[in-house]
Design a protein around this motif. Sequence first.
Motif, mmCIF file in Angstrom:
data_model
loop_
_atom_site.group_PDB
_atom_site.id
_atom_site.type_symbol
_atom_site.label_atom_id
_atom_site.label_comp_id
_atom_site.label_asym_id
_atom_site.label_seq_id
_atom_site.Cartn_x
_atom_site.Cartn_y
_atom_site.Cartn_z
ATOM 1 N N VAL A 151 0.690 -1.082 0.012
ATOM 2 C CA VAL A 151 -0.090 -0.131 -0.037
ATOM 3 C C VAL A 151 0.968 1.248 0.098
ATOM 4 N N ALA A 152 2.160 1.157 0.707
ATOM 5 C CA ALA A 152 2.691 2.301 0.717
ATOM 6 C C ALA A 152 3.562 2.734 -0.483
ATOM 7 N N GLN A 153 3.657 1.529 -1.293
ATOM 8 C CA GLN A 153 4.627 1.752 -2.446
ATOM 9 C C GLN A 153 3.812 2.784 -3.475
ATOM 10 N N SER A 154 2.647 2.307 -3.255
ATOM 11 C CA SER A 154 1.859 3.327 -4.383
ATOM 12 C C SER A 154 1.775 4.760 -4.047
ATOM 13 N N ILE A 155 2.142 5.154 -2.705
ATOM 14 C CA ILE A 155 1.881 6.254 -2.242
ATOM 15 C C ILE A 155 3.409 7.163 -2.139
ATOM 16 N N ILE A 156 4.260 6.529 -1.616
ATOM 17 C CA ILE A 156 5.668 7.231 -1.339
ATOM 18 C C ILE A 156 6.488 6.397 -1.974
ATOM 19 N N GLY A 157 6.529 5.330 -2.456
ATOM 20 C CA GLY A 157 7.575 4.664 -3.084
ATOM 21 C C GLY A 157 7.977 3.225 -2.208
ATOM 22 N N GLN A 158 8.752 2.650 -2.880
ATOM 23 C CA GLN A 158 9.297 1.219 -2.139
ATOM 24 C C GLN A 158 9.824 1.496 -0.907
ATOM 25 N N ILE A 159 9.347 0.724 0.021
ATOM 26 C CA ILE A 159 9.741 0.507 1.428
ATOM 27 C C ILE A 159 10.133 -0.702 1.810
ATOM 28 N N GLU A 160 10.976 -1.049 2.940
ATOM 29 C CA GLU A 160 10.826 -2.254 3.484
ATOM 30 C C GLU A 160 10.630 -2.146 4.984
ATOM 31 N N THR A 161 9.961 -3.110 5.584
ATOM 32 C CA THR A 161 9.488 -2.785 7.102
ATOM 33 C C THR A 161 10.356 -4.042 7.737
ATOM 34 N N GLU A 162 10.707 -3.693 8.921
ATOM 35 C CA GLU A 162 11.454 -4.609 9.795
ATOM 36 C C GLU A 162 10.506 -4.741 11.180
ATOM 37 N N VAL A 163 10.132 -5.648 11.563
ATOM 38 C CA VAL A 163 9.280 -5.859 12.833
ATOM 39 C C VAL A 163 10.464 -5.846 13.998
ATOM 40 N N ILE A 164 10.420 -4.862 14.754
ATOM 41 C CA ILE A 164 11.251 -4.785 15.825
ATOM 42 C C ILE A 164 10.706 -5.674 17.055
ATOM 43 N N ASP A 165 9.460 -5.466 17.458
ATOM 44 C CA ASP A 165 9.000 -6.213 18.533
ATOM 45 C C ASP A 165 7.301 -6.126 18.204
ATOM 46 N N GLU A 166 6.822 -7.257 18.661
ATOM 47 C CA GLU A 166 5.331 -7.432 18.797
ATOM 48 C C GLU A 166 4.805 -8.028 19.877
ATOM 49 N N SER A 167 3.625 -7.800 20.075
ATOM 50 C CA SER A 167 2.858 -8.275 21.257
ATOM 51 C C SER A 167 2.528 -9.614 21.305
ATOM 52 N N GLY A 168 2.384 -10.309 20.087
ATOM 53 C CA GLY A 168 1.774 -11.722 20.138
ATOM 54 C C GLY A 168 0.229 -11.573 20.301
ATOM 55 N N ILE A 169 -0.247 -12.669 20.653
ATOM 56 C CA ILE A 169 -1.936 -12.649 20.923
ATOM 57 C C ILE A 169 -1.979 -11.898 22.273
ATOM 58 N N PRO A 170 -2.665 -11.044 22.315
ATOM 59 C CA PRO A 170 -3.065 -10.145 23.804
ATOM 60 C C PRO A 170 -3.906 -11.231 24.668
ATOM 61 N N LYS A 171 -3.490 -10.982 25.801
ATOM 62 C CA LYS A 171 -4.321 -11.697 27.052
ATOM 63 C C LYS A 171 -5.013 -10.849 27.769
ATOM 64 N N ASP A 172 -4.631 -9.762 27.788
ATOM 65 C CA ASP A 172 -5.537 -8.536 28.758
ATOM 66 C C ASP A 172 -6.062 -7.717 28.134
ATOM 67 N N THR A 173 -7.503 -7.129 28.588
ATOM 68 C CA THR A 173 -8.170 -6.191 27.894
ATOM 69 C C THR A 173 -7.677 -4.794 28.255
ATOM 70 N N GLY A 174 -7.000 -4.765 29.725
ATOM 71 C CA GLY A 174 -6.468 -3.374 30.104
ATOM 72 C C GLY A 174 -7.655 -2.796 30.996
ATOM 73 N N LYS A 175 -8.651 -3.661 31.332
ATOM 74 C CA LYS A 175 -9.846 -3.147 31.998
ATOM 75 C C LYS A 175 -9.436 -2.596 33.490
ATOM 76 N N THR A 176 -8.450 -3.508 34.174
ATOM 77 C CA THR A 176 -8.014 -3.130 35.330
ATOM 78 C C THR A 176 -7.495 -1.711 35.325
ATOM 79 N N ALA A 177 -6.579 -1.511 34.480
ATOM 80 C CA ALA A 177 -5.860 0.000 34.473
ATOM 81 C C ALA A 177 -6.953 1.090 34.248
ATOM 82 N N VAL A 178 -7.854 0.712 33.175
ATOM 83 C CA VAL A 178 -9.072 1.761 33.004
ATOM 84 C C VAL A 178 -10.044 1.699 34.420
ATOM 85 N N VAL A 179 -10.172 0.808 34.975
ATOM 86 C CA VAL A 179 -10.728 1.104 36.177
ATOM 87 C C VAL A 179 -10.462 1.859 37.214
#
Length: 298
Positions: A151-179
């Motif tokens: 998608v980015a190539q059609s807008i700004i040109g050719q790019i390469e992406t490198e995943v530095i970190d990812e969460s994986g499948i999340p386990k917490d909805t964050g409700k405790t922090a919100v409450v």
Amino acid sequence: TAMNEQQINEHGPNKLDVTVLIKDFIHSFKRLWIAVILIIAASTALFYFRTTRSYSPRYVANATVAINLVNGGAYASRSTAEQMSAIFPYIVSSGALTDVVAQDLGTSGIPGTVTASNIKGTNLLTINVSAWTPETSYKVLKSVLKTLPDVAQSIIGQIETEVIDESGIPKDTGKTAVVRGSLRKGLLIGTAAAFLLVVIRAFLFRTIRSESELKSVLNVAYLGTLPDCKKKHRNKNTHTEINILTDNNRGEYVEAMRLIRTRLERKLGGKKILMVTSSVAGEGKSTVSANLAIAMAL
């Protein structure tokens, strides 16, 4: 007599005294401490129940990606990559990416919400995907990472992406922090409202404390001040009055009443009629009249 709770005329010549204001604040807090606790508790409870009732659990999967621009087989300068990465939050939220991701997932639309933010001064991009289930949020995130370069190539040109970190499948909805955040907010707002109530009362219900204040505000003769004395009632239907003849442990009150009697007799000059009054009911007119009569008869 100068009653302890007689309000000062606001047009009188009062000087702002920090010590007096602090005393007024403490006095008002003692009178309103139950209301203060109720206001804080009600505010905290209101925010808690409003948050728990309206909160919809959302699972958030996220990833940090490095954006690299490719120009003729060579990587573009880091500064250019940083500038381009600032554009990506708009690309991620665009309809173009939405359509491509939905097509990749085989759905009519993205079953979640996709947002992105650029880490200032770097070529790093943080992508967040929220959905109703943890599997869906992670599935959409993987699709975004897969289709973003095309998608980015059609807008700004050719790019390469490198995943530095990812969460994986999340386990917490964050409700405790919100409450917890909601509870803190309710506590702070309730405390501020209660504090404001106490301050307003402290300013509106300032009292006369000395002979000089009485003279400057009301311009009347000062005979004395009776201390505030309270007696425990045996039951709710019994009202016990203070009596200077029988209350031997009220020495301060007895001495104050005798001083008032002496000064009053000088002021009367032989007159036989005396009226005891107050601004509102329940300030002790009957008690003062009875004890004053006893003192004058002794």
